[in-house]
Structure formats: C-alpha cells, structure tokens
Motif scaffolding. Structure first.
Motif, PDB file in Angstrom:
ATOM      1  N   UNK A   8       0.558  -1.435  -0.064  1.00 49.30           N
ATOM      2  CA  UNK A   8      -0.697  -0.362   0.365  1.00 49.30           C
ATOM      3  C   UNK A   8       0.782   1.199   0.429  1.00 49.30           C
ATOM      4  N   UNK A   9       1.491   1.381  -1.419  1.00 46.48           N
ATOM      5  CA  UNK A   9       2.953   2.500  -0.724  1.00 46.48           C
ATOM      6  C   UNK A   9       1.486   4.173  -1.156  1.00 46.48           C
ATOM      7  N   UNK A  10       0.983   4.175  -1.790  1.00 54.40           N
ATOM      8  CA  UNK A  10       0.215   5.353  -2.112  1.00 54.40           C
ATOM      9  C   UNK A  10      -0.582   6.047  -0.712  1.00 54.40           C
ATOM     10  N   UNK A  11      -1.541   4.736   0.052  1.00 54.36           N
ATOM     11  CA  UNK A  11      -1.948   4.456   1.560  1.00 54.36           C
ATOM     12  C   UNK A  11      -1.012   5.268   2.348  1.00 54.36           C
ATOM     13  N   UNK A  12       0.188   5.130   2.130  1.00 55.59           N
ATOM     14  CA  UNK A  12       1.009   5.350   3.534  1.00 55.59           C
ATOM     15  C   UNK A  12       1.960   6.683   2.468  1.00 55.59           C
ATOM     16  N   UNK A  13       2.130   6.831   1.965  1.00 51.41           N
ATOM     17  CA  UNK A  13       2.710   8.557   1.359  1.00 51.41           C
ATOM     18  C   UNK A  13       1.505   9.426   1.576  1.00 51.41           C
ATOM     19  N   UNK A  14       0.206   9.467   1.067  1.00 58.87           N
ATOM     20  CA  UNK A  14      -0.696  10.199   1.666  1.00 58.87           C
ATOM     21  C   UNK A  14      -1.044  10.615   2.756  1.00 58.87           C
ATOM     22  N   UNK A  15      -0.641   8.994   4.236  1.00 59.38           N
ATOM     23  CA  UNK A  15      -1.754   9.567   5.543  1.00 59.38           C
ATOM     24  C   UNK A  15      -0.091  10.335   5.933  1.00 59.38           C
ATOM     25  N   UNK A  16       0.851  10.531   5.772  1.00 57.74           N
ATOM     26  CA  UNK A  16       2.378  10.779   5.847  1.00 57.74           C
ATOM     27  C   UNK A  16       2.076  12.458   5.545  1.00 57.74           C
ATOM     28  N   UNK A  17       2.082  12.782   3.992  1.00 60.17           N
ATOM     29  CA  UNK A  17       1.022  13.960   3.618  1.00 60.17           C
ATOM     30  C   UNK A  17       0.865  14.706   4.888  1.00 60.17           C
ATOM     31  N   UNK A  18      -0.640  14.385   4.914  1.00 61.70           N
ATOM     32  CA  UNK A  18      -1.667  14.512   5.328  1.00 61.70           C
ATOM     33  C   UNK A  18      -1.026  15.269   7.070  1.00 61.70           C
ATOM     34  N   UNK A  19      -0.556  13.542   7.678  1.00 59.23           N
ATOM     35  CA  UNK A  19       0.522  14.447   9.048  1.00 59.23           C
ATOM     36  C   UNK A  19       1.553  15.854   8.659  1.00 59.23           C
ATOM     37  N   UNK A  20       2.165  15.512   7.896  1.00 54.41           N
ATOM     38  CA  UNK A  20       3.024  16.875   8.132  1.00 54.41           C
ATOM     39  C   UNK A  20       1.967  18.223   7.456  1.00 54.41           C
TER      40      UNK A  20
END
Length: 181
Positions: A8-20
């Motif tokens: 799930x690379x897109x889900x993890x990258x999206x979650x990191x961007x949202x947290x930042x």
C-alpha cells in the motif's frame, strides 16, 4: 513493515503528507498571536465625550407633527369651543356645549384598551369615545406609530367600532357585537 509499504504505497505516502500538513497548521497557529482591532471605549483614557445624535434630539416630537383629526388635546379643544351665551341664546346650551367638548370617558371600557394605553392616549390628547369613533384610517396609522409595543391594537381590537357604540350610548348594540361590558 517493508511488505506493508510495498502493498500500500499510496496510502502510506498520503497519510504521511496529511500528518505533515496538520502539524504545520498547528505549529503555525501557535507562533503568532493575531492582534484584534479594538474600537475606543468612552471610558478609555484620552477619549472625548460620546457624540450625541442631535438629529434625533433636536427633531420635533412625532406627537406634535401628527394630525389626529378630532383627537386634539383637551386644553386646545376647551379654548376653541368657548362660546358666548348669545350665540345659543341660552346660557344652559352654552354650558352643555362646553361640557361636551371637555368630556372625558373611561376609555378602559373599550376591550383591548387598558390603563397604560389610556394614559398614553391621554398624552396624545385622546380622552373620549367620540374622538376615537371619528378616527380615519390615517388617524389610526398615526396613533399606532405613537403606541410603541401596543401598535396594531386599535385595528385588531376594533377600537373605532367599539367607541362608536359607546359614544352613542348604544350598550345593547355594543354587547351584541363585542360581548358584555
């Protein structure tokens, strides 16, 4: 963990961007305090006296500019209706005309017109059933403008019709239409 990132690379990258982004908003809000604009208060030091609304203060009162037809102040009516005994040929008739002009009725007999309204109408020069019975639509509008929170009562409670019966002394007609006095 590597397997999860590969699955799930897109889900993890999206979650990191949202947290930042969320952390950036929270930290940016704490750094600066916004200054709010505050209008000067009359009690603040160095502020002059409050400006008066001279347009309202110096304007003539509405009661003096409104034409109420038959609803003239009692004092003016008494002065205008003073007659010489010779005009009627009889002193008794002159006295009767004088009393009729200065007659005050118990306006609280009109349903919907209590002591406060009676006092307000007296201030406006309305003291008899005959005056109220003679009101036109324009007079009712002018009076309503002077009654404040009681505006609309003259029309709603049919003061003119009630006063017409009471001025004529037609108690039976009044009670047939408006109920017991």
């Amino acid at each position: 963990m590597v397997e999860l990132f590969q699955s799930y690379p897109l889900v993890i990258v999206g979650a990191v961007v949202l947290l930042v982004l969320l952390a950036g908003l929270l930290l940016r809000g704490r750094g600066k305090t916004r200054e709010r604009h505050r209008a000067p208060d009359a009690l603040d030091e160095g502020v002059g006296p409050a400006q008066r609304n001279s347009a309202l203060i110096n304007a003539p009162s509405a009661a003096s500019t409104v034409s109420l037809g038959a609803a003239e102040p009692v004092a003016e009516v008494a002065v205008k209706t003073e007659v010489e005994p010779d005009a009627f040929g009889d002193l008794a008739e002159a006295v009767a005309a004088q009393e009729a002009a200065t007659q005050t009725d118990d306006l609280t007999r009109i349903k919907g017109l209590g002591p406060k309204l009676k006092a307000r109408l007296a201030e406006l020069g309305v003291v008899s059933f005959a005056q109220i019975a003679a009101w036109s639509e324009a007079d009712i509008v002018a009076i309503d403008a002077q009654l404040g929170t009681f505006a609309g009562r003259a029309t709603r409670d049919q003061w003119v019709a009630q006063a017409g019966f009471l001025a004529a002394g037609d108690v039976a007609g009044y009670e047939a239409k408006f109920g017991k006095l």
